[in-house]
Design an enzyme around this catalytic site. Sequence first.
Site, mmCIF file in Angstrom:
data_model
loop_
_atom_site.group_PDB
_atom_site.id
_atom_site.type_symbol
_atom_site.label_atom_id
_atom_site.label_comp_id
_atom_site.label_asym_id
_atom_site.label_seq_id
_atom_site.Cartn_x
_atom_site.Cartn_y
_atom_site.Cartn_z
ATOM 1 N N SER A 141 10.345 6.400 -33.929
ATOM 2 C CA SER A 141 11.566 7.190 -33.841
ATOM 3 C C SER A 141 12.174 7.286 -35.226
ATOM 4 O O SER A 141 11.917 6.451 -36.099
ATOM 5 C CB SER A 141 12.545 6.496 -32.880
ATOM 6 O OG SER A 141 13.843 7.028 -32.978
ATOM 7 N N TYR A 154 17.626 -1.313 -29.425
ATOM 8 C CA TYR A 154 16.504 -0.383 -29.549
ATOM 9 C C TYR A 154 16.164 -0.132 -31.016
ATOM 10 O O TYR A 154 14.999 -0.147 -31.417
ATOM 11 C CB TYR A 154 16.875 0.929 -28.848
ATOM 12 C CG TYR A 154 15.851 2.027 -28.971
ATOM 13 C CD1 TYR A 154 14.722 2.050 -28.156
ATOM 14 C CD2 TYR A 154 16.014 3.053 -29.901
ATOM 15 C CE1 TYR A 154 13.782 3.062 -28.270
ATOM 16 C CE2 TYR A 154 15.087 4.075 -30.010
ATOM 17 C CZ TYR A 154 13.969 4.075 -29.193
ATOM 18 O OH TYR A 154 13.041 5.070 -29.307
ATOM 19 N N LYS A 158 12.606 -0.864 -32.949
ATOM 20 C CA LYS A 158 11.831 0.179 -33.625
ATOM 21 C C LYS A 158 11.647 -0.142 -35.104
ATOM 22 O O LYS A 158 10.580 0.131 -35.672
ATOM 23 C CB LYS A 158 12.506 1.542 -33.453
ATOM 24 C CG LYS A 158 12.404 2.118 -32.049
ATOM 25 C CD LYS A 158 10.956 2.390 -31.656
ATOM 26 C CE LYS A 158 10.863 3.069 -30.305
ATOM 27 N NZ LYS A 158 9.461 3.322 -29.887
#
Length: 351
Positions: A141, A154, A158
């Site tokens: 991402s 999150y 990542k």
Amino acid sequence: MPRNRRTVVVTGASGGVGRATARAFAARGDRVALLARGREGLTAAADEVERAGGEALVVTVDVSDAKAVEDAAQQVADEFGRIDVWVNNAFAGVFAPFTDITPDEYRRVTEVTYLGCVFGTRAALRHMLPRDRGTIVQVGSALAYRGIPLQSAYCGAKHAIQGFNESLRCELLHAGAGVRTTMVQLPAVNTPQFDWVLSRIPGRARPVAPVFQPEVAARAVVHAAGHARRREYWVGGSTVTTLLANAVAPGVLDRYLARTAFEAQRETGEQAEPGNLWSPADGPHGRDFGAHGRFDDEAVADSAEEWFSRNRGRLGAGAVLGGTVLGGTAAVLAARRRAGSRRGQRAADSG
């Protein structure tokens, strides 16, 4: 079936990007092993794979369980004979300020999103390294480089995947291995996660615009699987803009996101049930969420950056060819001008 038919494993295949990716691999005739927790979503995904022209294998697994992931990989190898491509896509998240996320929730997001990727990669390498071939695609991402508020768990996971993948890539290059690893950095995508994510923010969670359809991400993943010498792919103009801005002026971006990102990630209404942090969203409800979320009206179905990324080699060759032709033409014209100049000079001398 195509001669280059592959065996592909996709984690998080019951919905969202994983679901669209499984369909995209199936469309080229691949055998696709679908890994996730939700039985309803996996069953529906398997039907779509078969209809698209692929062959499906459903494996119910929680990717945070290392032994279960190893067993799943062995089941795929036993059924299909080998593993050619492994796509680490499964993730979990919590929408909330950091201080409102419990330690257990933070641990769970990390175990699913980061350690699930680590365990999947380990399982894939166990089957790929003896054959000295195979590709591992980490679905990343823009948030692997640029953290944003309300998604600290999150974003942290990542970021961890980004560092882990770079270390692994260096090790594989050092060993001269035929196994490749690459990462696809995605923009905001229209997936069901915004309906099932655990959220403690006012209103309903939503992605930061612009939003792309999951098929855009799926095309990029499939392309990356076949062109893994590239270390990374960026999908979507928002991803490119975010990563470049973060590299040039991260402090300015901090202040911009502090002003705008809270409101940009919520909209009016009540957060829908169920959450999927601890159990699959389709489990007790018997519902298949599919690949798309509720943002079809605004989601973009194409990405110029994704197309350019997929076609960069041909564009580069065209530029080189065009440059060669133009350069050759310029050289011929220059030679003609020099010859004409010499003839004119000789005529003037003789006169």
